[in-house]
Design a protein around this motif. Structure first.
Motif, PDB file in Angstrom:
ATOM      1  N   ALA A  62       0.864  -1.174   0.000  1.00 57.06           N
ATOM      2  CA  ALA A  62       0.000   0.000   0.000  1.00 57.06           C
ATOM      3  C   ALA A  62       0.902   1.225   0.000  1.00 57.06           C
ATOM      4  O   ALA A  62       2.105   1.118   0.278  1.00 57.06           O
ATOM      5  CB  ALA A  62      -0.905   0.010   1.233  1.00 57.06           C
ATOM      6  N   LYS A  63       0.323   2.359  -0.344  1.00 57.09           N
ATOM      7  CA  LYS A  63       1.110   3.597  -0.302  1.00 57.09           C
ATOM      8  C   LYS A  63       0.229   4.743   0.158  1.00 57.09           C
ATOM      9  O   LYS A  63      -0.987   4.734  -0.033  1.00 57.09           O
ATOM     10  CB  LYS A  63       1.755   3.896  -1.652  1.00 57.09           C
ATOM     11  CG  LYS A  63       0.775   4.197  -2.766  1.00 57.09           C
ATOM     12  CD  LYS A  63       1.512   4.462  -4.064  1.00 57.09           C
ATOM     13  CE  LYS A  63       0.502   4.706  -5.184  1.00 57.09           C
ATOM     14  NZ  LYS A  63       1.147   4.958  -6.451  1.00 57.09           N
ATOM     15  N   ARG A  64       0.875   5.708   0.770  1.00 59.10           N
ATOM     16  CA  ARG A  64       0.201   6.931   1.191  1.00 59.10           C
ATOM     17  C   ARG A  64       0.408   7.979   0.100  1.00 59.10           C
ATOM     18  O   ARG A  64       1.453   8.017  -0.531  1.00 59.10           O
ATOM     19  CB  ARG A  64       0.809   7.466   2.486  1.00 59.10           C
ATOM     20  CG  ARG A  64       0.524   6.652   3.716  1.00 59.10           C
ATOM     21  CD  ARG A  64       1.256   7.288   4.901  1.00 59.10           C
ATOM     22  NE  ARG A  64       0.978   6.634   6.149  1.00 59.10           N
ATOM     23  CZ  ARG A  64       1.794   5.742   6.731  1.00 59.10           C
ATOM     24  NH1 ARG A  64       2.932   5.397   6.166  1.00 59.10           N
ATOM     25  NH2 ARG A  64       1.455   5.216   7.882  1.00 59.10           N
ATOM     26  N   THR A  92      -1.511  -1.114  -3.661  1.00 60.26           N
ATOM     27  CA  THR A  92      -0.635  -1.158  -4.831  1.00 60.26           C
ATOM     28  C   THR A  92      -0.919  -2.437  -5.625  1.00 60.26           C
ATOM     29  O   THR A  92      -1.595  -3.346  -5.128  1.00 60.26           O
ATOM     30  CB  THR A  92       0.844  -1.172  -4.403  1.00 60.26           C
ATOM     31  OG1 THR A  92       1.090  -2.377  -3.676  1.00 60.26           O
ATOM     32  CG2 THR A  92       1.204   0.050  -3.564  1.00 60.26           C
ATOM     33  N   PRO A  93      -0.385  -2.543  -6.834  1.00 63.99           N
ATOM     34  CA  PRO A  93      -0.534  -3.799  -7.575  1.00 63.99           C
ATOM     35  C   PRO A  93       0.025  -5.003  -6.786  1.00 63.99           C
ATOM     36  O   PRO A  93      -0.582  -6.081  -6.798  1.00 63.99           O
ATOM     37  CB  PRO A  93       0.258  -3.551  -8.863  1.00 63.99           C
ATOM     38  CG  PRO A  93       0.133  -2.063  -9.070  1.00 63.99           C
ATOM     39  CD  PRO A  93       0.211  -1.485  -7.683  1.00 63.99           C
ATOM     40  N   ALA A  94       1.140  -4.818  -6.082  1.00 61.33           N
ATOM     41  CA  ALA A  94       1.686  -5.916  -5.263  1.00 61.33           C
ATOM     42  C   ALA A  94       0.719  -6.267  -4.125  1.00 61.33           C
ATOM     43  O   ALA A  94       0.565  -7.439  -3.767  1.00 61.33           O
ATOM     44  CB  ALA A  94       3.045  -5.526  -4.690  1.00 61.33           C
ATOM     45  N   GLY A  95       0.061  -5.248  -3.583  1.00 56.57           N
ATOM     46  CA  GLY A  95      -0.934  -5.481  -2.538  1.00 56.57           C
ATOM     47  C   GLY A  95      -2.130  -6.249  -3.061  1.00 56.57           C
ATOM     48  O   GLY A  95      -2.656  -7.142  -2.390  1.00 56.57           O
ATOM     49  N   LYS A  96      -2.568  -5.916  -4.273  1.00 54.65           N
ATOM     50  CA  LYS A  96      -3.684  -6.638  -4.899  1.00 54.65           C
ATOM     51  C   LYS A  96      -3.321  -8.102  -5.120  1.00 54.65           C
ATOM     52  O   LYS A  96      -4.146  -8.994  -4.901  1.00 54.65           O
ATOM     53  CB  LYS A  96      -4.077  -5.987  -6.216  1.00 54.65           C
ATOM     54  CG  LYS A  96      -4.842  -4.692  -6.048  1.00 54.65           C
ATOM     55  CD  LYS A  96      -5.236  -4.121  -7.398  1.00 54.65           C
ATOM     56  CE  LYS A  96      -6.010  -2.839  -7.260  1.00 54.65           C
ATOM     57  NZ  LYS A  96      -7.419  -3.030  -6.968  1.00 54.65           N
ATOM     58  N   LEU A 119      -4.208 -14.344  -0.527  1.00 53.92           N
ATOM     59  CA  LEU A 119      -4.743 -14.487   0.823  1.00 53.92           C
ATOM     60  C   LEU A 119      -6.228 -14.833   0.798  1.00 53.92           C
ATOM     61  O   LEU A 119      -6.697 -15.641   1.596  1.00 53.92           O
ATOM     62  CB  LEU A 119      -4.506 -13.200   1.604  1.00 53.92           C
ATOM     63  CG  LEU A 119      -4.768 -13.261   3.092  1.00 53.92           C
ATOM     64  CD1 LEU A 119      -3.874 -14.293   3.767  1.00 53.92           C
ATOM     65  CD2 LEU A 119      -4.541 -11.893   3.714  1.00 53.92           C
ATOM     66  N   GLN A 120      -6.973 -14.251  -0.114  1.00 57.01           N
ATOM     67  CA  GLN A 120      -8.408 -14.528  -0.196  1.00 57.01           C
ATOM     68  C   GLN A 120      -8.675 -15.984  -0.574  1.00 57.01           C
ATOM     69  O   GLN A 120      -9.580 -16.607  -0.030  1.00 57.01           O
ATOM     70  CB  GLN A 120      -9.079 -13.575  -1.185  1.00 57.01           C
ATOM     71  CG  GLN A 120      -9.214 -12.179  -0.623  1.00 57.01           C
ATOM     72  CD  GLN A 120      -9.710 -11.173  -1.640  1.00 57.01           C
ATOM     73  OE1 GLN A 120      -9.357 -11.231  -2.816  1.00 57.01           O
ATOM     74  NE2 GLN A 120     -10.519 -10.237  -1.180  1.00 57.01           N
ATOM     75  N   VAL A 121      -7.882 -16.529  -1.476  1.00 58.50           N
ATOM     76  CA  VAL A 121      -8.043 -17.932  -1.853  1.00 58.50           C
ATOM     77  C   VAL A 121      -7.827 -18.825  -0.635  1.00 58.50           C
ATOM     78  O   VAL A 121      -8.625 -19.719  -0.339  1.00 58.50           O
ATOM     79  CB  VAL A 121      -7.075 -18.313  -3.005  1.00 58.50           C
ATOM     80  CG1 VAL A 121      -7.022 -19.820  -3.215  1.00 58.50           C
ATOM     81  CG2 VAL A 121      -7.469 -17.597  -4.283  1.00 58.50           C
ATOM     82  N   VAL A 122      -6.747 -18.564   0.090  1.00 56.50           N
ATOM     83  CA  VAL A 122      -6.435 -19.346   1.284  1.00 56.50           C
ATOM     84  C   VAL A 122      -7.502 -19.144   2.351  1.00 56.50           C
ATOM     85  O   VAL A 122      -7.970 -20.097   2.972  1.00 56.50           O
ATOM     86  CB  VAL A 122      -5.042 -18.964   1.836  1.00 56.50           C
ATOM     87  CG1 VAL A 122      -4.785 -19.592   3.186  1.00 56.50           C
ATOM     88  CG2 VAL A 122      -3.960 -19.371   0.850  1.00 56.50           C
TER      89      VAL A 122
END
Length: 150
Positions: free
Chosen positions: A91-93, A108-112, A118-121
């Motif tokens: 994420a970024k500020r 951020t794209p890395a966060g997505k 994480l959602q799959v798990v």
């Protein structure tokens, strides 16, 4: 949060304590938290950071104060969570366009990408945890927990 013992290490819960709803809720929370936190750690963050990423992905950028209110996290803890997410580039500020005192936080794209993993798990873990219950029972449990969470 203390780790939940592995299956081989667990003994039955003491009957004298299982009559207390708070004890049972705490043990269920401990079990799920431990399983889910292990997956979060593998991705480089912890469970509360996962909640922040989820909210940012769902709602778009928002201030740290808004995040804290929605997730019921105090200001100091929220700053630390965003610091971790920013350090991990999840994420970024950025400056608020109308108020210099406010930072907006965005995923951020890395966060997505981390959130998608994480959602799959998380969905698989929840399915496993709730597998002993019927669909109607799961709905009842969810309603009861929403009421308790207030």
């Amino acid at each position: 949060m203390p780790r939940f013992p592995e299956d081989a290490e667990r003994e039955p819960l003491p009957e004298s304590l299982t009559r207390y709803m708070g004890f049972l809720i705490a043990k269920a929370h401990q079990r799920l938290w431990t399983l889910f936190n292990d997956e979060c750690k593998r991705l480089g963050f912890d469970v509360p950071c996962g909640g922040v990423l989820h909210l940012l992905d769902e709602c778009g950028s928002m201030s740290q104060q808004q995040l804290g209110r929605k997730l019921r996290i105090d200001r100091t803890s929220m700053v630390k969570l965003v610091d971790v997410l920013e350090e991990k580039k999840l994420a970024k500020r950025r400056d608020h366009p109308e108020d210099r005192r406010i930072y907006l936080v965005e995923i951020t794209p890395a966060g997505k990408k981390a959130l998608a993993e994480l959602q799959v798990v998380g969905e698989a873990m929840e399915k496993q945890l709730l597998s002993p219950f019927s669909e109607d029972e799961v709905k009842t449990i969810r309603r009861a927990l929403l009421t308790l969470a207030g």
